[in-house]
Design a protein around this motif. Structure first.
Motif, PDB file in Angstrom:
ATOM      1  N   ASP A  87      39.127  43.267 -12.781  1.00  0.00           N
ATOM      2  CA  ASP A  87      39.460  44.158 -13.886  1.00  0.00           C
ATOM      3  C   ASP A  87      40.895  43.929 -14.316  1.00  0.00           C
ATOM      4  OD1 ASP A  87      36.959  45.302 -13.894  1.00  0.00           O
ATOM      5  OD2 ASP A  87      37.529  46.922 -12.530  1.00  0.00           O
ATOM      6  N   GLY A  88      41.097  43.903 -15.614  1.00  0.00           N
ATOM      7  CA  GLY A  88      42.429  43.699 -16.147  1.00  0.00           C
ATOM      8  C   GLY A  88      42.350  43.412 -17.621  1.00  0.00           C
ATOM      9  N   PRO A  89      43.513  43.301 -18.271  1.00  0.00           N
ATOM     10  CA  PRO A  89      43.532  43.153 -19.728  1.00  0.00           C
ATOM     11  C   PRO A  89      42.882  41.874 -20.247  1.00  0.00           C
ATOM     12  CG  PRO A  89      45.738  42.923 -18.809  1.00  0.00           C
ATOM     13  CD  PRO A  89      44.837  43.356 -17.695  1.00  0.00           C
ATOM     14  N   LEU A  90      42.857  40.817 -19.482  1.00  0.00           N
ATOM     15  CA  LEU A  90      42.259  39.566 -19.950  1.00  0.00           C
ATOM     16  C   LEU A  90      41.024  39.191 -19.142  1.00  0.00           C
ATOM     17  CD1 LEU A  90      45.480  37.483 -20.672  1.00  0.00           C
ATOM     18  CD2 LEU A  90      44.084  38.773 -22.287  1.00  0.00           C
ATOM     19  N   SER A  91      40.408  40.161 -18.498  1.00  0.00           N
ATOM     20  CA  SER A  91      39.264  39.865 -17.629  1.00  0.00           C
ATOM     21  C   SER A  91      37.952  39.731 -18.388  1.00  0.00           C
ATOM     22  CB  SER A  91      39.124  40.944 -16.564  1.00  0.00           C
ATOM     23  OG  SER A  91      38.813  42.189 -17.166  1.00  0.00           O
ATOM     24  N   GLY A  92      37.910  40.119 -19.651  1.00  0.00           N
ATOM     25  CA  GLY A  92      36.661  40.054 -20.408  1.00  0.00           C
ATOM     26  C   GLY A  92      36.618  38.937 -21.423  1.00  0.00           C
ATOM     27  N   GLY A  93      37.601  38.058 -21.402  1.00  0.00           N
ATOM     28  CA  GLY A  93      37.640  36.954 -22.350  1.00  0.00           C
ATOM     29  C   GLY A  93      36.554  35.930 -22.071  1.00  0.00           C
ATOM     30  N   PRO A  94      36.380  34.981 -22.972  1.00  0.00           N
ATOM     31  CA  PRO A  94      35.296  34.005 -22.826  1.00  0.00           C
ATOM     32  C   PRO A  94      35.399  33.149 -21.564  1.00  0.00           C
ATOM     33  CG  PRO A  94      36.729  33.441 -24.672  1.00  0.00           C
ATOM     34  CD  PRO A  94      37.139  34.791 -24.204  1.00  0.00           C
ATOM     35  N   SER A  95      36.593  32.781 -21.150  1.00  0.00           N
ATOM     36  CA  SER A  95      36.727  31.960 -19.943  1.00  0.00           C
ATOM     37  C   SER A  95      36.300  32.740 -18.711  1.00  0.00           C
ATOM     38  CB  SER A  95      38.166  31.478 -19.773  1.00  0.00           C
ATOM     39  OG  SER A  95      38.544  30.662 -20.857  1.00  0.00           O
ATOM     40  N   SER A  96      36.722  33.991 -18.619  1.00  0.00           N
ATOM     41  CA  SER A  96      36.336  34.836 -17.487  1.00  0.00           C
ATOM     42  C   SER A  96      34.835  35.079 -17.481  1.00  0.00           C
ATOM     43  CB  SER A  96      37.073  36.175 -17.535  1.00  0.00           C
ATOM     44  OG  SER A  96      38.464  35.978 -17.449  1.00  0.00           O
ATOM     45  N   ARG A  97      34.274  35.352 -18.659  1.00  0.00           N
ATOM     46  CA  ARG A  97      32.824  35.590 -18.750  1.00  0.00           C
ATOM     47  C   ARG A  97      32.056  34.342 -18.328  1.00  0.00           C
ATOM     48  NH1 ARG A  97      34.015  37.978 -24.101  1.00  0.00           N
ATOM     49  NH2 ARG A  97      32.811  36.282 -25.006  1.00  0.00           N
ATOM     50  N   ALA A  98      32.499  33.172 -18.768  1.00  0.00           N
ATOM     51  CA  ALA A  98      31.814  31.928 -18.409  1.00  0.00           C
ATOM     52  C   ALA A  98      31.887  31.691 -16.906  1.00  0.00           C
ATOM     53  CB  ALA A  98      32.429  30.746 -19.165  1.00  0.00           C
ATOM     54  N   PHE A  99      33.039  31.954 -16.305  1.00  0.00           N
ATOM     55  CA  PHE A  99      33.171  31.759 -14.858  1.00  0.00           C
ATOM     56  C   PHE A  99      32.243  32.694 -14.095  1.00  0.00           C
ATOM     57  CE2 PHE A  99      34.921  32.701 -10.704  1.00  0.00           C
ATOM     58  CZ  PHE A  99      35.122  31.429 -10.198  1.00  0.00           C
ATOM     59  N   ARG A 100      32.251  33.975 -14.473  1.00  0.00           N
ATOM     60  CA  ARG A 100      31.446  34.960 -13.735  1.00  0.00           C
ATOM     61  C   ARG A 100      29.949  34.721 -13.869  1.00  0.00           C
ATOM     62  NH1 ARG A 100      35.485  38.460 -15.457  1.00  0.00           N
ATOM     63  NH2 ARG A 100      34.260  39.151 -17.215  1.00  0.00           N
ATOM     64  N   THR A 101      29.513  34.250 -15.045  1.00  0.00           N
ATOM     65  CA  THR A 101      28.072  34.068 -15.264  1.00  0.00           C
ATOM     66  C   THR A 101      27.606  32.645 -15.009  1.00  0.00           C
ATOM     67  OG1 THR A 101      28.353  33.553 -17.617  1.00  0.00           O
ATOM     68  CG2 THR A 101      28.072  35.896 -17.023  1.00  0.00           C
ATOM     69  N   ALA A 102      28.534  31.709 -14.860  1.00  0.00           N
ATOM     70  CA  ALA A 102      28.213  30.285 -14.711  1.00  0.00           C
ATOM     71  C   ALA A 102      27.383  29.784 -15.889  1.00  0.00           C
ATOM     72  CB  ALA A 102      27.513  30.011 -13.384  1.00  0.00           C
ATOM     73  N   GLN A 103      27.669  30.340 -17.071  1.00  0.00           N
ATOM     74  CA  GLN A 103      26.982  29.953 -18.301  1.00  0.00           C
ATOM     75  C   GLN A 103      28.019  29.717 -19.397  1.00  0.00           C
ATOM     76  OE1 GLN A 103      23.561  29.616 -18.788  1.00  0.00           O
ATOM     77  NE2 GLN A 103      23.480  29.845 -16.566  1.00  0.00           N
ATOM     78  N   PRO A 104      27.729  28.821 -20.342  1.00  0.00           N
ATOM     79  CA  PRO A 104      28.639  28.654 -21.477  1.00  0.00           C
ATOM     80  C   PRO A 104      28.718  29.948 -22.278  1.00  0.00           C
ATOM     81  CG  PRO A 104      26.906  26.976 -21.481  1.00  0.00           C
ATOM     82  CD  PRO A 104      26.562  27.956 -20.411  1.00  0.00           C
ATOM     83  N   VAL A 105      29.877  30.209 -22.867  1.00  0.00           N
ATOM     84  CA  VAL A 105      30.074  31.378 -23.712  1.00  0.00           C
ATOM     85  C   VAL A 105      30.498  30.872 -25.086  1.00  0.00           C
ATOM     86  CG1 VAL A 105      31.384  33.497 -24.059  1.00  0.00           C
ATOM     87  CG2 VAL A 105      30.697  32.827 -21.749  1.00  0.00           C
ATOM     88  N   PRO A 106      29.537  30.742 -26.004  1.00  0.00           N
ATOM     89  CA  PRO A 106      29.898  30.250 -27.337  1.00  0.00           C
ATOM     90  C   PRO A 106      30.668  31.316 -28.123  1.00  0.00           C
ATOM     91  CG  PRO A 106      27.560  30.789 -27.231  1.00  0.00           C
ATOM     92  CD  PRO A 106      28.118  30.998 -25.864  1.00  0.00           C
ATOM     93  N   ILE A 107      31.699  30.880 -28.797  1.00  0.00           N
ATOM     94  CA  ILE A 107      32.539  31.771 -29.593  1.00  0.00           C
ATOM     95  C   ILE A 107      32.585  31.213 -31.011  1.00  0.00           C
ATOM     96  CG2 ILE A 107      34.839  32.759 -29.870  1.00  0.00           C
ATOM     97  CD1 ILE A 107      33.432  33.635 -27.293  1.00  0.00           C
ATOM     98  N   ALA A 108      32.076  31.973 -31.969  1.00  0.00           N
ATOM     99  CA  ALA A 108      32.078  31.523 -33.358  1.00  0.00           C
ATOM    100  C   ALA A 108      33.493  31.531 -33.937  1.00  0.00           C
ATOM    101  CB  ALA A 108      31.157  32.402 -34.200  1.00  0.00           C
ATOM    102  N   ASP A 109      34.289  32.544 -33.586  1.00  0.00           N
ATOM    103  CA  ASP A 109      35.655  32.662 -34.103  1.00  0.00           C
ATOM    104  C   ASP A 109      36.521  33.225 -32.980  1.00  0.00           C
ATOM    105  OD1 ASP A 109      38.043  33.195 -35.371  1.00  0.00           O
ATOM    106  OD2 ASP A 109      37.166  34.441 -36.938  1.00  0.00           O
ATOM    107  N   ILE A 110      37.280  32.368 -32.328  1.00  0.00           N
ATOM    108  CA  ILE A 110      38.079  32.777 -31.172  1.00  0.00           C
ATOM    109  C   ILE A 110      39.080  33.866 -31.542  1.00  0.00           C
ATOM    110  CG2 ILE A 110      39.867  31.004 -31.410  1.00  0.00           C
ATOM    111  CD1 ILE A 110      38.313  32.205 -28.110  1.00  0.00           C
ATOM    112  N   LEU A 111      39.544  33.897 -32.794  1.00  0.00           N
ATOM    113  CA  LEU A 111      40.530  34.908 -33.187  1.00  0.00           C
ATOM    114  C   LEU A 111      39.906  36.290 -33.301  1.00  0.00           C
ATOM    115  CD1 LEU A 111      42.580  32.865 -35.794  1.00  0.00           C
ATOM    116  CD2 LEU A 111      43.145  33.352 -33.399  1.00  0.00           C
TER     117      LEU A 111
END
Length: 117
Positions: A87-111
């Protein structure tokens, strides 16, 4: 649907082959990770790429190899804007999500992708 030409397949096989050769040659890990990032850029057409590895306790991700990223950017992410897995301010970003799920996290618009999604 895009069909892959024999040229595309050769490019990808060459890229993967260069990584395999580096692994077999016992290339030092920092060099190997930079090669992986550089090859990813070459094969996908992106200007920059980073290879993120978890720390031993699996609490953070760090940019451990890169291509097209400045040393200042890498230091900023690794030291001041640390990507957290707990848990933390950057724990829900795409890199963290991909690591936790071991799945790619496609992002249409990173901004527009919220870091705590």
């Amino acid at each position: 649907m895009r069909t892959h030409t024999s040229h595309d397949v050769r490019r990808w096989l060459t890229g993967v082959g260069s990584i395999a050769a580096a692994v077999n040659a016992a290339t030092p890990l920092p060099e190997l990770l930079d090669l992986i990032a550089r090859t990813a850029c070459e094969l996908t057409g992106y200007d920059a790429s980073g290879v993120l590895l978890a720390d031993d306790a699996h609490r953070t991700l760090r940019i451990s190899g890169s291509s097209g990223l400045s040393a200042d950017y890498v230091a900023d992410v690794n030291e001041r804007r640390t990507i957290t897995l707990a848990d933390g301010p950057l724990s829900g970003g795409p890199s963290s999500r991909a690591f936790r799920t071991a799945q790619p996290v496609p992002i249409a618009d990173i901004l527009s992708d919220p870091p705590d999604a």
